[in-house]
Design an enzyme around this catalytic site. Structure first.
Site, PDB file in Angstrom:
ATOM      1  N   LYS A 179      92.089 -17.091  41.611  1.00 52.52           N
ATOM      2  CA  LYS A 179      92.486 -16.146  42.285  1.00 52.52           C
ATOM      3  C   LYS A 179      91.353 -15.646  43.031  1.00 52.52           C
ATOM      4  O   LYS A 179      90.007 -15.822  43.500  1.00 52.52           O
ATOM      5  CB  LYS A 179      92.315 -14.378  41.321  1.00 52.52           C
ATOM      6  CG  LYS A 179      92.659 -14.694  40.068  1.00 52.52           C
ATOM      7  CD  LYS A 179      94.572 -15.357  40.205  1.00 52.52           C
ATOM      8  CE  LYS A 179      95.829 -15.205  39.500  1.00 52.52           C
ATOM      9  NZ  LYS A 179      95.816 -15.744  38.226  1.00 52.52           N
TER      10      LYS A 179
HETATM   11  C1  LIG Z   1      96.318 -15.450  36.882  1.00 53.31           C
HETATM   12  C2  LIG Z   1      97.879 -14.710  36.579  1.00 53.31           C
HETATM   13  C3  LIG Z   1      97.699 -13.676  35.182  1.00 53.31           C
HETATM   14  C4  LIG Z   1      96.925 -14.445  34.135  1.00 53.31           C
HETATM   15  O1  LIG Z   1      94.993 -13.536  34.884  1.00 53.31           O
HETATM   16  P1  LIG Z   1      93.958 -13.939  33.984  1.00 53.31           P
HETATM   17  O2  LIG Z   1      93.118 -13.461  33.694  1.00 53.31           O
HETATM   18  O3  LIG Z   1      93.895 -15.552  33.561  1.00 53.31           O
HETATM   19  O4  LIG Z   1      94.700 -13.257  32.642  1.00 53.31           O
HETATM   20  C5  LIG Z   1      98.944 -13.260  34.969  1.00 53.31           C
HETATM   21  N1  LIG Z   1     100.019 -13.060  35.644  1.00 53.31           N
HETATM   22  C6  LIG Z   1     100.001 -13.887  37.186  1.00 53.31           C
HETATM   23  C7  LIG Z   1     100.980 -13.340  37.477  1.00 53.31           C
HETATM   24  C8  LIG Z   1      99.143 -14.709  37.358  1.00 53.31           C
HETATM   25  O5  LIG Z   1      98.780 -15.696  38.515  1.00 53.31           O
END
Ligand SMILES: *Cc1c(COP(=O)(O)O)cnc(C)c1O
Length: 373
Positions: A179
């Site tokens: 991210k």
């Molecule tokens: C990465 C992601 C998540 C989950 O995030 P985590 O921090 O790994 O729990 C949820 N929704 C979307 C759209 C994502 O890209």
């Protein structure tokens, strides 16, 4: 080239070293400081830092009053976590189709899917382009629903002058390894209601009235457990790593916008390769750069790009087609737009560390794939 490279450097190393040299590794001052600074960045009154975005969505729904069996309207064009968080919170995901132009939840179809059992809407700001939050807020108010944004792709996005957590009752963020803001793992909820934020702070740590840092400072005091909580807190190591990144978000977004413009220009020359529309009055967070190709050729593109050294990802195949969800979540609505996009979608490398020659190479390989693959 890699699909994603993080941009962590000396500032983050120093911040982590500072925590390692201190007494306190888990939730404490670094986490609280990150919460204040991220809230200020977003213009949201409250931020509660957590272990993941999945935990954030799960706890936000609970803290906002979801009860077992409540229906939660969401999109099938997302990562599985959006649905698993709803299920863990006791809700029943109701998948509603997306707009064919953006891949985002379609407010008109949301309205048509609302029943007496509907309790919440969980829109996902796909790729970093915000959903129509003005329309979704209006629906939520009219039908008395809770609105929880999955803003995992959308730290920097804005639409109609609204940012994540501007109109939602809560906005959930991910600091997972790929991210934009990252501590390897991590997440947060941004929200406006201080009482709900306090409830989240209790739920994230076993339902205890004090956390480890509070327990350490001053004279010993007994603590209580007032409800059944989870172990979803963030550590000082994560908090410290995140803080210096906030100041660089804008410059990094400017670079991704520059790369996106180069990709846009190249793709507009190609037959059979489409890109999602950016709605009016919208500044996307540009978390992912995604193209939509012809359905029977997507995997051929993936193979061609991979063989020619371009990292790709698929964000996402419609999740109601994945085995466990297919077998356990009833599909009640037509989802053909999400299914179509899910069969045509692939994402190209997009991060501020991508060099111009690498961007050109991606464009060349994609053009060759369009001709030959
Ligand atoms: C990465 C992601 C998540 C989950 O995030 P985590 O921090 O790994 O729990 C949820 N929704 C979307 C759209 C994502 O890209």
């Amino acid at each position: 080239m890699e699909f994603y490279r993080h941009s962590l450097g000396a500032d983050e190393k120093d911040a982590v070293a500072r925590v390692l040299d201190s007494l306190f590794l888990t939730t404490g001052e670094e986490v609280y400081a990150f919460e204040r600074e991220f809230a200020e960045y977003l213009g949201a009154p409250e931020v509660v830092a957590l272990a993941s975005c999945t935990a954030a969505e799960h706890l936000a729904l609970l803290a906002l009053g979801l009860r077992p069996g409540d229906e939660v309207i969401t999109t099938p064009l997302t990562f599985v976590a959006t649905a698993t968080a709803i299920l863990h919170a006791g809700g029943v995901p109701v998948f509603v189709d997306v707009e064919p132009s953006t891949g985002n939840l379609d407010p008109e179809r949301v309205e048509a899917a609302i029943t007496r059992r509907t309790r919440a809407i969980v829109p996902v700001h796909l790729y970093g382009t915000m959903c129509d939050m003005v329309a979704l807020r209006e629906l939520a108010d009219r039908f008395g629903l809770v609105l929880v944004e999955d803003a995992a792709h959308c730290v920097e996005g804005e639409r109609d002058g609204v940012r994540p957590a501007g109109l939602g009752d809560a906005a959930c963020f991910s600091f997972y390894a790929t991210k934009t803001l990252t501590s390897g793992e991590g997440g947060a909820v941004a929200l406006r209601d201080a009482a709900v934020a306090d409830r989240l702070r209790t739920l994230r740590l076993h339902g205890m009235t004090k956390n480890a840092a509070d327990r350490y400072h001053g004279l010993y005091q007994h603590w209580d457990m007032t409800e059944l909580g989870w172990k979803f807190n963030m550590s000082n190591i994560q908090g410290a790593m995140l803080r210096p990144q906030l100041g660089r978000l804008n410059d990094r977004l400017l670079r991704r916008e520059e790369i996106a413009r180069k990709y846009d220009a190249a793709i507009d020359q190609l037959d059979g390769v489409e890109r999602p529309v950016v709605p009016a009055a919208t500044r996307p967070a540009r978390h992912l750069y995604t193209v939509w190709v012809e359905p029977d050729r997507r995997d051929t593109y993936l193979g061609y790009l991979g063989r020619n050294g371009v990292g790709t990802a698929v964000n996402y195949r419609a999740i109601h087609t994945l085995r466990w969800l297919r077998e356990n979540v009833k599909v009640e609505h037509d989802l053909s737009n999400a299914e179509s996009i899910g069969a045509r979608t692939l994402s190209l490398p997009l991060y501020d560390g991508l060099r111009d020659d690498e961007v050109s190479r991606v464009c060349d390989v994609l053009a060759a794939a369009a001709r030959e693959a």
